[in-house]
Design a protein around this motif. Sequence first.
Motif, mmCIF file in Angstrom:
data_model
loop_
_atom_site.group_PDB
_atom_site.id
_atom_site.type_symbol
_atom_site.label_atom_id
_atom_site.label_comp_id
_atom_site.label_asym_id
_atom_site.label_seq_id
_atom_site.Cartn_x
_atom_site.Cartn_y
_atom_site.Cartn_z
ATOM 1 N N ARG A 1 0.857 -1.189 0.000
ATOM 2 C CA ARG A 1 0.000 0.000 0.000
ATOM 3 C C ARG A 1 0.887 1.231 0.000
ATOM 4 N N LEU B 1 -3.088 -9.097 -4.294
ATOM 5 C CA LEU B 1 -3.263 -7.645 -4.163
ATOM 6 C C LEU B 1 -4.488 -7.316 -3.308
ATOM 7 N N ARG B 2 -5.541 -8.115 -3.475
ATOM 8 C CA ARG B 2 -6.724 -7.904 -2.634
ATOM 9 C C ARG B 2 -6.375 -8.110 -1.162
ATOM 10 N N LEU C 1 -4.847 -4.981 0.012
ATOM 11 C CA LEU C 1 -5.863 -3.921 0.188
ATOM 12 C C LEU C 1 -6.701 -4.168 1.441
ATOM 13 N N ALA D 1 -0.747 -4.306 -15.557
ATOM 14 C CA ALA D 1 -2.200 -4.367 -15.752
ATOM 15 C C ALA D 1 -2.946 -3.453 -14.788
ATOM 16 N N ILE D 2 -2.397 -3.262 -13.596
ATOM 17 C CA ILE D 2 -3.100 -2.376 -12.651
ATOM 18 C C ILE D 2 -2.565 -0.949 -12.744
ATOM 19 N N LEU E 1 -2.000 4.724 -11.924
ATOM 20 C CA LEU E 1 -3.427 4.923 -12.148
ATOM 21 C C LEU E 1 -4.096 5.502 -10.914
ATOM 22 N N LEU E 2 -3.739 4.981 -9.781
ATOM 23 C CA LEU E 2 -4.304 5.448 -8.520
ATOM 24 C C LEU E 2 -3.164 5.500 -7.504
ATOM 25 N N GLY F 1 -2.643 6.549 -4.716
ATOM 26 C CA GLY F 1 -2.882 6.297 -3.303
ATOM 27 C C GLY F 1 -3.071 4.845 -2.950
ATOM 28 N N ALA F 2 -3.063 3.953 -3.933
ATOM 29 C CA ALA F 2 -3.375 2.553 -3.646
ATOM 30 C C ALA F 2 -2.107 1.713 -3.450
ATOM 31 N N PHE F 3 -1.328 1.541 -4.511
ATOM 32 C CA PHE F 3 -0.143 0.686 -4.431
ATOM 33 C C PHE F 3 1.111 1.439 -4.845
#
Lengths: 270, 348
Positions: free
Chosen positions: A94, A161-162, A165, A181-182, A187-188, A190-192
């Motif tokens: 994260r 990955l889930r 999260l 792919a992610i 892309l985001l 704040g996620a990974f």
Amino acid sequence: MTAPLVIGSVAYSPNVVPIWEGMRDYFAGTSTPIDFVMYSNYGRQVDALISGSLDLAWNTNLAWVRTVAQTDSACRALASRDTDLIFTTVFVARSGSGFTSLESLRGRRLVLGSRDSAQAAILPVHFLREAGLSEGDVNLTRIDSDVGKHGDTGRSELDALRAVLDDRADAAAIGINTWQAIGRGELLPGAFESFWTSPEYSHCTFTAMPSLEVERADPWVANLLAMDWENPQHRPILEMEGLQAWVPPRLEGYASLVKAVSEQGITARW
Amino acid sequence: MVIPRTPVSPPSAAPSAMGVVLDLIEGIGRVPTGGMATVALDAANRIAALDLVVAWCASSGNEIVSVEGLTVTVRHGRSPDPLAQLDPAQVPGSRVWVYTNFDCNLACDYCCVRSSPKAERRAIGAERLQQIASEAAAAGVGELILTGGEPFLLNDLDALVNSCTDELPTTLLTNGMLFRGARLERLRRMDRSRLTLQVSVDSATPGIHDSHRGTGSWAKAVDGIRIAHDEGFRVKVAATLPADQMHELDPFHSFLDTIGISREDQVIRALAHRGVADSGIELTVDSLIPEVTITADGVYWHPVAADHDAQFVTRDIFPLADAIAEITRRFVAHRRAADSAAEWFPCA
């Protein structure tokens, strides 16, 4: 008429059928026609190759290493995707987790993909070992959601990955293809984020037994390498299979996996 | 006294939004290219999650098909580009048709736009035609095609045609019956190097042609072709045939060979159920690849339907590039809708 070369492939995605029908159509217009056979897992495909039911097998890196082990290195790698020569494993967490290296995983929870996935399980453990971390130093969780397919479906890596999260793990080891792919964390944001990327290693390769004569194999490889990204008939097949060019294999790229398989006592057959 | 507020970070929506992407990657991976996957958005983070799905689709080469409430449907891969499937000569705007007048010296019984001696003249006019030609060239149009009614009824046709050929290669459709006197002089003032004449002839002998277009019209058309050739013009022949005669073309082609029409200039088309025709193939916006067509009333989808409200596109001829873009947009939308319908209603 030339008998078609029979090629084995594992059905890891619904796109496998259109890919291989496209390949069969392409090779029908060459001097080396092909047919294909689908297998549900790499173990059965390698058995078929060694028993002579197949002329060629489209193998993962683990399937290649296992074929080498079972044939006393008599098998041959004929060609790979350009993307297979530069495969990597990416350790992700994260955003803001504070990981800076593999060493910083000591005492933390790392989630791995299916146990037969080179990129998401076998090689990550090898890289930890190279960094001085034994399995006991890191709390490992394995998610065996696509065993048999050597991680090809990507499902076990998505599950990993889930787990991150959902705070069931602190970090995950995934293949570069899943990381791409992610969105590579872009892309985001704040996620990974990724905190360690492995050296490049080799992934899939077409594998042949010595019984396949060079006179049949070489023209087939030449025709394979002639597929052209700029050709609108070839491109959809190449896009689905995840490459821009077929290339000769890079055998030294399997050294890390050979070592990992040895270290971890992974059997040559299952 | 102002009490400073302690900055408090809002709880990040990022992780739960990212979960949608993981669901989507897994769902897409379960269907072949062209198949659909659906994901459910978390109601609490709907906007953030939808933004992320949009961004992921854009970067990964997949396509959102629909968003209904909390359900997003995504196509594995992008739908085929309808324009890429066309022959380059069929791409909307590759050529532009212009109706110069609408009135005609003939009253053909299959005329797709009801032209006749009684039809009101609706002239495009010199000023507009010049602007059309100029903007067409700037917009990348490759060819202009002028049609009437019968253009040679216009007293300024030479100037009109020359304003087009000054900009682009041009084809002028005519029944070929009026090449004499002042009209022949106008023809002679046209640019042979940039203009092709397209004359209508429907049969190898007078019978069928005259039955549709009037007694004596065949002989005059054939004579017109001879005159045009003598004047140094390239001539195409366009025939309009009922579907039941489309299989008997050899004698017709042989006849056209004898009057000096090269095979590539022998155009045979099926009768359309349009205008005053009481039969013929049905042509709709859905079934017709558009050919940008301009009349005095505005822009139409296709020349075969230039007086049908269903194929009227816009009253605004200018900027011409916008009209071409609008027709292109509608064509892409129609094709995508048709493809989508085919996916939802498989035949087996």
